[in-house]
Design a protein around this motif. Sequence first.
Motif, PDB file in Angstrom:
ATOM      1  N   LEU A   9      -1.554  -6.767  -9.001  1.00 15.27           N
ATOM      2  CA  LEU A   9      -1.564  -6.235  -7.221  1.00 15.27           C
ATOM      3  C   LEU A   9      -0.261  -6.814  -7.209  1.00 15.27           C
ATOM      4  O   LEU A   9       0.560  -7.324  -8.084  1.00 15.27           O
ATOM      5  N   PRO A  10      -0.327  -6.325  -5.431  1.00 17.87           N
ATOM      6  CA  PRO A  10       0.704  -6.730  -4.858  1.00 17.87           C
ATOM      7  C   PRO A  10       1.031  -7.709  -4.979  1.00 17.87           C
ATOM      8  O   PRO A  10       0.887  -9.355  -4.241  1.00 17.87           O
ATOM      9  N   ALA A  11       2.165  -8.874  -5.933  1.00 12.61           N
ATOM     10  CA  ALA A  11       2.487 -10.413  -6.290  1.00 12.61           C
ATOM     11  C   ALA A  11       4.055 -10.559  -5.913  1.00 12.61           C
ATOM     12  O   ALA A  11       4.720 -11.543  -6.554  1.00 12.61           O
ATOM     13  N   GLY A  12       5.051  -9.626  -5.345  1.00 10.48           N
ATOM     14  CA  GLY A  12       5.769  -9.566  -5.121  1.00 10.48           C
ATOM     15  C   GLY A  12       6.705 -10.232  -6.631  1.00 10.48           C
ATOM     16  O   GLY A  12       6.036  -8.718  -6.821  1.00 10.48           O
ATOM     17  N   ASP A  13       7.653 -10.766  -6.864  1.00 17.08           N
ATOM     18  CA  ASP A  13       8.508 -10.693  -7.862  1.00 17.08           C
ATOM     19  C   ASP A  13       7.396 -11.279  -9.075  1.00 17.08           C
ATOM     20  O   ASP A  13       8.523 -11.900 -10.666  1.00 17.08           O
ATOM     21  N   GLY A  14       5.831 -11.935  -8.751  1.00 12.60           N
ATOM     22  CA  GLY A  14       5.257 -11.965  -9.837  1.00 12.60           C
ATOM     23  C   GLY A  14       4.661 -11.513 -10.849  1.00 12.60           C
ATOM     24  O   GLY A  14       4.407  -9.951 -10.343  1.00 12.60           O
ATOM     25  N   ALA A 280       3.044  -1.800 -19.034  1.00 12.71           N
ATOM     26  CA  ALA A 280       2.993  -2.600 -17.933  1.00 12.71           C
ATOM     27  C   ALA A 280       3.682  -3.351 -16.854  1.00 12.71           C
ATOM     28  O   ALA A 280       4.125  -3.927 -17.926  1.00 12.71           O
ATOM     29  N   ILE A 281       4.323  -2.962 -16.273  1.00 16.47           N
ATOM     30  CA  ILE A 281       5.372  -4.013 -15.739  1.00 16.47           C
ATOM     31  C   ILE A 281       5.080  -4.238 -13.531  1.00 16.47           C
ATOM     32  O   ILE A 281       5.137  -3.552 -13.493  1.00 16.47           O
ATOM     33  N   SER A 282       4.678  -5.888 -13.614  1.00 12.10           N
ATOM     34  CA  SER A 282       4.853  -6.141 -12.098  1.00 12.10           C
ATOM     35  C   SER A 282       5.648  -6.882 -11.355  1.00 12.10           C
ATOM     36  O   SER A 282       6.293  -7.888 -11.938  1.00 12.10           O
ATOM     37  N   THR A 283       6.923  -6.192 -10.524  1.00 12.25           N
ATOM     38  CA  THR A 283       7.600  -6.409  -9.868  1.00 12.25           C
ATOM     39  C   THR A 283       8.017  -5.830  -8.956  1.00 12.25           C
ATOM     40  O   THR A 283       7.764  -4.374  -9.343  1.00 12.25           O
ATOM     41  N   ASN A 284       8.180  -6.238  -7.890  1.00 16.24           N
ATOM     42  CA  ASN A 284       9.287  -5.356  -6.972  1.00 16.24           C
ATOM     43  C   ASN A 284      11.110  -6.126  -6.816  1.00 16.24           C
ATOM     44  O   ASN A 284      11.582  -5.151  -6.151  1.00 16.24           O
ATOM     45  N   GLY A 285      11.173  -7.105  -8.102  1.00 14.49           N
ATOM     46  CA  GLY A 285      12.700  -6.475  -8.221  1.00 14.49           C
ATOM     47  C   GLY A 285      13.306  -7.914  -7.587  1.00 14.49           C
ATOM     48  O   GLY A 285      14.902  -7.861  -7.523  1.00 14.49           O
ATOM     49  N   LEU A 310       4.807   4.733 -18.324  1.00 17.87           N
ATOM     50  CA  LEU A 310       5.174   3.700 -17.452  1.00 17.87           C
ATOM     51  C   LEU A 310       4.785   2.959 -16.166  1.00 17.87           C
ATOM     52  O   LEU A 310       4.493   4.653 -16.113  1.00 17.87           O
ATOM     53  N   TYR A 311       3.906   1.939 -16.332  1.00 21.44           N
ATOM     54  CA  TYR A 311       3.318   1.682 -15.376  1.00 21.44           C
ATOM     55  C   TYR A 311       4.118   0.516 -13.852  1.00 21.44           C
ATOM     56  O   TYR A 311       4.146  -0.451 -14.711  1.00 21.44           O
ATOM     57  N   PHE A 312       4.475   1.020 -12.644  1.00 25.34           N
ATOM     58  CA  PHE A 312       5.219  -0.088 -12.181  1.00 25.34           C
ATOM     59  C   PHE A 312       4.628  -0.233 -11.423  1.00 25.34           C
ATOM     60  O   PHE A 312       3.462   0.685 -10.277  1.00 25.34           O
ATOM     61  N   ASN A 313       4.311  -1.546 -10.612  1.00 22.20           N
ATOM     62  CA  ASN A 313       3.043  -1.784  -9.544  1.00 22.20           C
ATOM     63  C   ASN A 313       3.874  -1.502  -7.645  1.00 22.20           C
ATOM     64  O   ASN A 313       3.980  -1.691  -6.631  1.00 22.20           O
ATOM     65  N   TYR A 314       5.670  -1.603  -8.836  1.00 23.87           N
ATOM     66  CA  TYR A 314       6.148  -1.301  -7.467  1.00 23.87           C
ATOM     67  C   TYR A 314       7.957  -0.164  -7.400  1.00 23.87           C
ATOM     68  O   TYR A 314       7.706   0.300  -8.275  1.00 23.87           O
ATOM     69  N   ALA A 315       7.747   0.677  -6.236  1.00 23.06           N
ATOM     70  CA  ALA A 315       8.968   1.919  -6.636  1.00 23.06           C
ATOM     71  C   ALA A 315      10.092   1.428  -5.583  1.00 23.06           C
ATOM     72  O   ALA A 315      10.194   0.710  -5.286  1.00 23.06           O
ATOM     73  N   THR A 316      10.761   1.029  -6.739  1.00 28.55           N
ATOM     74  CA  THR A 316      11.951   0.095  -6.137  1.00 28.55           C
ATOM     75  C   THR A 316      13.425   0.917  -6.887  1.00 28.55           C
ATOM     76  O   THR A 316      13.146   2.112  -7.645  1.00 28.55           O
ATOM     77  N   ALA A 339      -0.592   4.581  -6.165  1.00 25.99           N
ATOM     78  CA  ALA A 339      -0.409   6.176  -5.264  1.00 25.99           C
ATOM     79  C   ALA A 339      -1.134   5.496  -3.703  1.00 25.99           C
ATOM     80  O   ALA A 339      -0.456   6.179  -2.608  1.00 25.99           O
ATOM     81  N   GLY A 340      -0.963   4.286  -3.794  1.00 25.37           N
ATOM     82  CA  GLY A 340      -1.736   4.066  -1.725  1.00 25.37           C
ATOM     83  C   GLY A 340      -0.733   2.478  -1.440  1.00 25.37           C
ATOM     84  O   GLY A 340       0.675   2.533  -1.474  1.00 25.37           O
ATOM     85  N   GLU A 341      -1.351   1.670  -1.608  1.00 24.11           N
ATOM     86  CA  GLU A 341      -0.440   0.489  -1.843  1.00 24.11           C
ATOM     87  C   GLU A 341       0.802  -0.597  -2.363  1.00 24.11           C
ATOM     88  O   GLU A 341      -0.266   0.024  -3.410  1.00 24.11           O
ATOM     89  N   PRO A 342       1.548  -0.162  -1.646  1.00 24.86           N
ATOM     90  CA  PRO A 342       2.328  -0.423  -2.758  1.00 24.86           C
ATOM     91  C   PRO A 342       1.949  -1.930  -3.433  1.00 24.86           C
ATOM     92  O   PRO A 342       1.586  -3.406  -3.243  1.00 24.86           O
ATOM     93  N   GLY A 343       2.728  -1.569  -4.850  1.00 21.13           N
ATOM     94  CA  GLY A 343       2.230  -2.979  -5.422  1.00 21.13           C
ATOM     95  C   GLY A 343       0.852  -3.220  -6.200  1.00 21.13           C
ATOM     96  O   GLY A 343       0.324  -4.304  -7.135  1.00 21.13           O
ATOM     97  N   SER A 344      -0.175  -2.171  -6.136  1.00 23.28           N
ATOM     98  CA  SER A 344      -1.092  -2.337  -6.403  1.00 23.28           C
ATOM     99  C   SER A 344      -1.381  -0.964  -7.532  1.00 23.28           C
ATOM    100  O   SER A 344      -1.187   0.462  -6.825  1.00 23.28           O
ATOM    101  N   ILE A 345      -1.577  -1.010  -8.751  1.00 25.85           N
ATOM    102  CA  ILE A 345      -2.054   0.259  -9.506  1.00 25.85           C
ATOM    103  C   ILE A 345      -2.596  -0.481 -10.509  1.00 25.85           C
ATOM    104  O   ILE A 345      -2.931  -1.005 -10.883  1.00 25.85           O
ATOM    105  N   THR A 346      -4.298   0.773 -10.944  1.00 25.34           N
ATOM    106  CA  THR A 346      -5.072   0.315 -11.702  1.00 25.34           C
ATOM    107  C   THR A 346      -5.109   0.867 -12.791  1.00 25.34           C
ATOM    108  O   THR A 346      -4.128   1.936 -12.994  1.00 25.34           O
ATOM    109  N   ILE A 347      -5.236   0.762 -14.269  1.00 24.94           N
ATOM    110  CA  ILE A 347      -4.652   1.251 -15.015  1.00 24.94           C
ATOM    111  C   ILE A 347      -6.131   1.391 -15.996  1.00 24.94           C
ATOM    112  O   ILE A 347      -6.845   0.176 -15.804  1.00 24.94           O
ATOM    113  N   ASP A 348      -6.750   2.242 -16.583  1.00 26.64           N
ATOM    114  CA  ASP A 348      -8.379   2.605 -17.495  1.00 26.64           C
ATOM    115  C   ASP A 348      -8.384   2.654 -19.003  1.00 26.64           C
ATOM    116  O   ASP A 348      -7.250   3.529 -19.274  1.00 26.64           O
TER     117      ASP A 348
END
Length: 353
Positions: A9-14, A280-285, A310-316, A339-348
């Motif tokens: 989820l969109p968690a900022g740098d966390g 998978a990496i979660s952060t906006n950097g 490689l899965y990134f939830n933010y494009a930075t 693909a939509g909301e920045p910070g949100s990406i789903t992995i099946d």
Amino acid sequence: MPTFRLEMLPAGDGDCLLLSWSDSDRLSHMVVDGGRASAYTHLRDRLAGIREAGGTLELYVLTHIDADHIEGALEYLRDAAPPVVPQQVWYNGRREMVSAGTRSMKQGDAYSLRLSELGWPVNRSFSDGVARTESVSGAIDIAGLQVTMLSPDERHLAALGGKWTKWRGQEDLRRRGGVRMAAKQPPVADPLIVEDLIGPVATDVELPNGSSIAFIAEWAGRRILFGGDAHPDLLAASLEPFAAAEGGRYRVDVLKASHHGSVKNTSKRLIELLDCRRMAISTNGKIHQHPDPQSIAQFLHFGPSGTKDLYFNYATDRTTPWAAAKVADQYAYRCHFPAGEPGSITIDLLEDH
């Protein structure tokens, strides 16, 4: 239809992570960490969806008390009408660490106090009420999900006692608060050359990170490693017997990178113990400029052969250089961004790779 998926989820740098699993339309869920305070708006929407679908929140894990993990978790506890309440919480606060030395900070104390006020069950899966490797034997069953603890251990929790004592004696630190800024990191190299990024690196020794809860979650024969901010040497030591039992590498379908892809938390030894092709990496950097390119290079170079993802939830500017087609083709990997909301990406996790 079977479901086993991870949403960052969109968690900022966390980190704020939602794991969902079931053989039916009624899903079971786990939340790992709360990210920055702003993440709770997004998490609350997901929790409301869980309630409306008749699902359950089996477990809420707060891996440790760093602000980029606990801020949003505090917002959840302070919500006067949370959409759903977890069946239990895993969290090592000051009270839970008495036998291993004590540790807390302002937000950690606030989290413990609020949990007590709410009466939510804490660490009931562990023999002594402390979420650590020594307090459980074998995998923990969470609504059919098999959870195997990797971190923390007694030693890493005990190391926090001195830090807690020092913090309690420095009232000005509590008043000052604020965010500790990291030194500015150099930009990601252009072109990216993996071989230049795989040399020896320092290992994380930060005590809060060493206290981080990390574990393997397995369902329907698929596994995900939640690294929290755990130290790579402890993760590797915990994984060694599992890797030995599987011929040298332990199969993991997704590695949720420790400490947002910090170079100090992804070691050669750790990656060589894993048979894993998805990271998978979660952060906006922001603040610490994660992920470090060396961490990703270690995964690509020392991981098993075959195409990786490689899965990134933010494009930075720390993540988009890896999407360069020439580099991706050369090192046989694919990049995935929201693909939509920045910070949100789903992995099946049931999807074959």
